[in-house]
Design an enzyme around this catalytic site. Structure first.
Site, PDB file in Angstrom:
ATOM      1  N   HIS A 125       2.498  36.961   5.242  1.00  0.00           N
ATOM      2  CA  HIS A 125       1.396  36.452   6.067  1.00  0.00           C
ATOM      3  C   HIS A 125       0.123  36.392   5.230  1.00  0.00           C
ATOM      4  CE1 HIS A 125       3.171  37.375  10.195  1.00  0.00           C
ATOM      5  NE2 HIS A 125       3.929  38.169   9.456  1.00  0.00           N
ATOM      6  N   HIS A 145       8.937  36.744   4.801  1.00  0.00           N
ATOM      7  CA  HIS A 145       7.725  35.918   4.851  1.00  0.00           C
ATOM      8  C   HIS A 145       6.503  36.768   4.571  1.00  0.00           C
ATOM      9  CE1 HIS A 145       8.668  37.335   8.927  1.00  0.00           C
ATOM     10  NE2 HIS A 145       7.369  37.378   9.152  1.00  0.00           N
TER      11      HIS A 145
HETATM   12  P1  AMP Z   1       6.787  39.056  11.748  1.00  0.00           P
HETATM   13  O1  AMP Z   1       6.466  40.018  12.838  1.00  0.00           O
HETATM   14  O2  AMP Z   1       6.153  39.469  10.444  1.00  0.00           O
HETATM   15  O3  AMP Z   1       8.261  38.791  11.631  1.00  0.00           O
HETATM   16  O4  AMP Z   1       6.052  37.704  12.148  1.00  0.00           O
HETATM   17  C1  AMP Z   1       6.728  36.522  12.483  1.00  0.00           C
HETATM   18  C2  AMP Z   1       5.682  35.429  12.594  1.00  0.00           C
HETATM   19  O5  AMP Z   1       6.346  34.187  12.664  1.00  0.00           O
HETATM   20  C3  AMP Z   1       4.794  35.551  13.835  1.00  0.00           C
HETATM   21  O6  AMP Z   1       3.430  35.592  13.426  1.00  0.00           O
HETATM   22  C4  AMP Z   1       5.134  34.283  14.617  1.00  0.00           C
HETATM   23  O7  AMP Z   1       4.028  33.740  15.318  1.00  0.00           O
HETATM   24  C5  AMP Z   1       5.615  33.342  13.526  1.00  0.00           C
HETATM   25  N1  AMP Z   1       6.518  32.292  13.959  1.00  0.00           N
HETATM   26  C6  AMP Z   1       7.652  32.419  14.716  1.00  0.00           C
HETATM   27  N2  AMP Z   1       8.226  31.217  14.914  1.00  0.00           N
HETATM   28  C7  AMP Z   1       7.472  30.296  14.254  1.00  0.00           C
HETATM   29  C8  AMP Z   1       7.551  28.879  14.066  1.00  0.00           C
HETATM   30  N3  AMP Z   1       8.541  28.137  14.614  1.00  0.00           N
HETATM   31  N4  AMP Z   1       6.577  28.272  13.349  1.00  0.00           N
HETATM   32  C9  AMP Z   1       5.579  28.993  12.805  1.00  0.00           C
HETATM   33  N5  AMP Z   1       5.446  30.336  12.925  1.00  0.00           N
HETATM   34  C10 AMP Z   1       6.373  30.977  13.644  1.00  0.00           C
END
Ligand code: AMP
Ligand code: ZN
Length: 129
Positions: free
Chosen positions: A98, A96
């Site tokens: 950001h 993903h």
């Molecule tokens: P990372 O540390 O780059 O893996 O970030 C994962 C991101 O996914 C975090 O900013 C979380 O807040 C976000 N996240 C986790 N679960 C969900 C969800 N169900 N819907 C939207 N965002 C999510």
């Protein structure tokens, strides 16, 4: 596969979707660092930057250009950071990207993570529609 982002793609859990095409989905982060914090993901499960193919990476980058404009126009942000975590710092193991908007008066780099400044993502979603 027990992957939360695959569950969003399959419609098993809800998300505030701001963009979708055949290859890519984008939705608001559930725990935003700043107002308009958005995640762009491939619909196919890739783990990280080593795993993802260049065609899909290009599709995600194209969507990042579109969403940058949308966030600027609809939220009036003053800058946007793009970030992609791998390994230890990657919490969700589905690739993903950001997009984190910042604002002159609030949610600037200095005030990032000041949660009293963060709106409910549902309110941000209404502005992006
Ligand atoms: P990372 O540390 O780059 O893996 O970030 C994962 C991101 O996914 C975090 O900013 C979380 O807040 C976000 N996240 C986790 N679960 C969900 C969800 N169900 N819907 C939207 N965002 C999510
Ligand atoms: Zn997945």
């Amino acid at each position: 596969m027990d992957c939360i982002f695959c569950k969003i793609i399959n419609g098993d859990i809800p998300a505030l979707k701001v963009y979708e095409d055949d290859l890519v989905l984008a939705f608001l982060d559930i725990n935003p660092d700043t107002n308009g914090h958005t995640l762009i993901i491939p619909k196919k499960h890739f783990t990280d930057l080593d795993d993802i193919d260049l065609n899909t990476l290009t599709a995600i980058n194209e969507v990042s250009k579109k969403l940058k404009k949308l966030l600027e126009e609809k939220l009036g942000c003053d800058g946007i950071s793009l970030l992609q975590n791998n390994g230890l710092v990657q919490e969700v193991k589905h690739y993903h990207l950001h997009l984190k908007p910042c604002y002159k008066d609030k949610n600037s780099i200095e005030t990032i993570k000041h949660h009293e400044l963060i709106s409910d993502p549902k309110e941000i979603y209404k502005k992006l529609k």
